[in-house]
Write a protein that holds these residues in place. Sequence first.
Motif: not given
Length: 118
Positions: A84-89, A101-118
């Motif tokens: 909420s209250s999204l900003k361009p940044e 447990f005890g591990r780094n983040f090691d499984t990742w998705g492909q990503g989804t783009q978020v674009t906030v216009s001013s």
Amino acid sequence: QVQLVESGGGLVQAGGSLRLSCAASGRTFSPYAMGWFRQAPGREREFVAAITWRGGMTNYTDSVKGRFTISRDNAKNTVYLQMSSLKPEDTALYYCASRGFGRNFDTWGQGTQVTVSS
């Protein structure tokens, strides 16, 4: 093998809201924690928020505290990021990730783009 698929990104005006979802699939899904990260053009990937899968404990990077909320639905193997209250940044490619447990983040998705216009 676990797969993570993000959805819910899009273009929104400053001050607006979006809810990202990350659905996990695989034979066995029982992470210690799930997280959201983001990467803006020309910048390194940064941590946004995380939640423990069983206890639901959360933590956030300072820049999103009070504006973003991470949650999970264990029955649906899905984690959410309400923004909420999204900003361009906040404009970035948003990724979800899981870790054991005890591990780094090691499984990742492909990503989804978020674009906030001013």
